[in-house]
Design an enzyme around this catalytic site. Structure first.
Site, PDB file in Angstrom:
ATOM      1  N   ASN B 197      -6.459   8.035   2.170  1.00  0.00           N
ATOM      2  CA  ASN B 197      -5.662   7.572   0.881  1.00  0.00           C
ATOM      3  C   ASN B 197      -5.770   8.671  -0.103  1.00  0.00           C
ATOM      4  O   ASN B 197      -4.888   8.599  -0.935  1.00  0.00           O
ATOM      5  CB  ASN B 197      -6.342   6.223   0.471  1.00  0.00           C
ATOM      6  N   GLN B 225      -2.921   3.231   5.544  1.00  0.00           N
ATOM      7  CA  GLN B 225      -1.808   4.219   4.914  1.00  0.00           C
ATOM      8  C   GLN B 225      -1.219   4.721   5.984  1.00  0.00           C
ATOM      9  O   GLN B 225      -0.105   5.924   5.612  1.00  0.00           O
ATOM     10  CB  GLN B 225      -2.707   5.574   4.293  1.00  0.00           C
ATOM     11  N   SER B 245      -2.208  -2.881   6.008  1.00  0.00           N
ATOM     12  CA  SER B 245      -1.982  -3.628   4.897  1.00  0.00           C
ATOM     13  C   SER B 245      -0.565  -3.725   4.559  1.00  0.00           C
ATOM     14  O   SER B 245       0.442  -2.828   4.888  1.00  0.00           O
ATOM     15  CB  SER B 245      -2.578  -2.724   3.753  1.00  0.00           C
ATOM     16  N   GLY B 246      -0.282  -4.723   3.844  1.00  0.00           N
ATOM     17  CA  GLY B 246       1.263  -5.099   3.635  1.00  0.00           C
ATOM     18  C   GLY B 246       1.886  -4.285   2.512  1.00  0.00           C
ATOM     19  O   GLY B 246       3.071  -3.996   2.767  1.00  0.00           O
ATOM     20  N   HIS B 247       1.404  -4.049   1.425  1.00  0.00           N
ATOM     21  CA  HIS B 247       1.761  -3.355   0.088  1.00  0.00           C
ATOM     22  C   HIS B 247       1.825  -2.144   0.335  1.00  0.00           C
ATOM     23  O   HIS B 247       2.299  -1.281  -0.426  1.00  0.00           O
ATOM     24  CB  HIS B 247       1.188  -3.945  -1.235  1.00  0.00           C
ATOM     25  N   CYS B 371      -8.839   2.493  -6.886  1.00  0.00           N
ATOM     26  CA  CYS B 371     -10.014   1.629  -6.990  1.00  0.00           C
ATOM     27  C   CYS B 371     -10.807   2.415  -7.979  1.00  0.00           C
ATOM     28  O   CYS B 371     -11.781   1.728  -8.670  1.00  0.00           O
ATOM     29  CB  CYS B 371     -10.567   1.450  -5.610  1.00  0.00           C
TER      30      CYS B 371
END
Lengths: 90, 447
Positions: B197, B225, B245-247, B371
């Site tokens: 990422n 990713q 991951s969806g977003h 994060c």
């Protein structure tokens, strides 16, 4: 065989509706994607593929109409590059 | 005064870079006095450009269009078996499951919906480790994984598991020989992320999968990713568990999925207790609209993968060419070849990353993972690839996505070049480098 005028009309309405996205990124993507898709298939002869692509395009036209409306309802400020006057850009 | 500054600034952003650099020395005075922190907003008019596609992506309008009926009229609980509201929601969820499965070459029964890649990673690591914990107590992962994988491993360590955090080479890739040597008969799981990422490097997933398959060890990959951006196939790549991951695929936030292989079956101890939804692995009502969005996002990504990838490659090259053409002492972090072009991590020597980010307020960029973006610590990923402390402090990640335009890339490159030049002009270190002093040889006063 689908008449050429029908395809041209569809192409024009897709572009016209795409222009209505309030968001810069969605607008430029929609216009670019429509152009590229029509360019990709402009020499396509297979009537089966043409029919499929056309029905897909009509579905997308409806999506663009609805989503452009939503995009107008929930507008945010313009992006910084949209606010640069054309005179300075060139 | 303010108005003239604004126009001046707008002008500068659009000027060819040679002119900007010439003009910059004269204008530095203005910038340092007038643009204090209370006026930082006057630097730009309008919303910043978005170049942080690794943090999250905007939801594709086609995805929202698919979701809206399930947020309005079709609100049934997909687990209600007694009425039509439930049936239509269930059908929508199952369609979405197929769409996700198709994208990664899996069977729909192998897809379990979760709240996101963090939950998927937790389920994969803790679930597998605990289920097979009576016999096997060793897990292998890498130092450059996402925080949630590393943190799950820490939690397992506290439960008495042995974890090996594989180091990476300076290009960010793990060494297969090293992995091979680390595997013991006690190893139950290997977890290596597909696309990093922060630096965008793609690990040799096929080779790792082959190795794990040969040694009969489960292989988990965090593909948050990578899914929808590069071709992935759980069969040909021998992947046993995969986090999605969806977003990150232009879908909604708050939804993700985990692929769990059925043949040969990977067994998992559920973390969450409840109604036994999702084959008991993830209890809790499946959020129909979100799942429908994830499914549609995966379907679009599959159709558009080639188109998107070609475009992102062009934009990525455009950005790199501009920046490397105008600036010296810029380092691209991570492997040049084995990387995803939409994630570019650059270190600008003699410029402090945070000051550059502040100066580039009208472009949404990040120095690394979202994060950890609150802390000023240099990224652990950059430290793991052995980047010098000063370079790790001056890194910026450019994330290019489906909706990024040429105009945005040009603007970002121009602004970046301008501000790096400006900040370097002010730096005494840069002056010394220009005079030919090797900074590494300097004995700084001791204290």
């Amino acid at each position: 065989m689908v008449p050429k005028s029908q395809i041209l009309n569809l192409y024009k309405s897709l572009l016209r509706e795409s222009q209505k996205f309030a968001s810069y990124n969605f607008r430029s993507y929609a216009v670019r994607r429509v152009r590229d898709a029509f360019r990709e298939f402009q020499n396509m002869q297979d009537p089966e593929i043409i029919r499929n692509k056309l029905s897909e395009a009509y579905k997308n036209l409806e999506i663009i109409k609805r989503q452009a409306l939503i995009s107008q309802m929930y507008q945010s400020d313009k992006l910084v590059i949209e606010n640069i006057p054309r005179s300075i850009k060139s | 005064m303010l108005k003239s500054l604004k126009t001046l600034h707008r002008r500068i952003c659009q000027l060819p870079i040679e002119k900007v650099v010439q003009a910059s020395s004269a204008n530095i005075q203005h910038f340092s006095t007038e643009y204090d922190k209370y006026q930082i907003k006057t630097e730009f008019e309008g919303r910043p450009l978005y170049l942080d596609a690794q943090a999250t992506t905007p939801m594709d309008p086609r995805v929202l269009d698919e979701m809206l009926p399930y947020m309005t009229a079709q609100y049934g609980n997909p687990h209600s078996r007694t009425h039509a509201y439930g049936w239509e929601s269930e059908a929508a969820v199952e369609k979405a499951r197929t769409q996700v499965a198709n994208l990664i070459g899996a069977d729909p029964k192998e897809i379990i919906f979760t709240s996101g890649a963090t939950e998927s990673n937790n389920i994969a690591l803790k679930g597998v480790a605990r289920f097979y914990g009576a016999k096997k107590r060793h897990i292998i992962t890498t130092q450059t994984e996402h925080k949630c994988v590393l943190d799950s491993c820490r939690a397992l360590e506290a439960e008495g598991f042995n974890i090996t955090y594989l180091p990476v080479q300076t290009n960010g890739l793990i060494s297969l020989e090293e992995l091979d040597k680390t595997i013991t008969p006690d190893t139950s799981l290997v977890s290596v992320m597909t696309v990093n990422n922060e630096i965008g490097v793609t690990q040799p997933i096929t080779e790792i999968g082959r190795l794990c398959h040969a040694k009969k060890i489960f292989f988990h990959t965090d593909a948050a990713q990578a899914v929808g951006k590069i071709p992935l196939n759980v069969q040909t790549m021998n992947i046993d568990l995969m986090s999605i991951s969806g977003h990150k695929v232009y879908g909604p936030k708050g939804v993700g999925a985990i692929y769990v292989r059925r043949r040969p079956r990977v067994r998992i101890e559920a973390i969450q207790s409840g109604g036994g939804q999702e084959r008991g692995i993830r209890s809790g009502t499946v959020p129909t609209p979100l799942v429908v969005g994830l499914g549609r996002a995966c379907e679009i990504s599959q159709q558009e993968m080639k188109y998107d990838h070609e475009r992102i490659e062009i934009l990525s090259k455009r950005l790199l060419d501009r920046i490397f053409g105008e600036l010296s002492h810029v380092v691209r972090n991570g492997d040049q070849v084995h990387s995803y072009p939409g994630c570019i991590n650059l270190s600008f020597a003699y410029v402090e990353g945070e000051s550059l980010l502040m100066a580039l307020k009208d472009v949404a960029l990040s120095s690394g993972s979202a994060c950890t973006s609150a802390s000023l610590e240099p990224s652990y990923v950059l430290r793991a690839i052995g980047a010098d402390e000063d370079l790790a402090h001056s890194s910026i990640r450019f994330g290019i996505g489906r909706f990024t335009t040429e105009e945005e890339v040009d603007y970002t490159a121009n602004k970046c070049i301008y501000h790096v030049t400006r900040l370097r002009e002010m730096s005494p270190l840069w002056e010394m480098v220009q005079e030919g002093v090797d900074l590494k040889t300097i004995q700084w006063s001791q204290h």
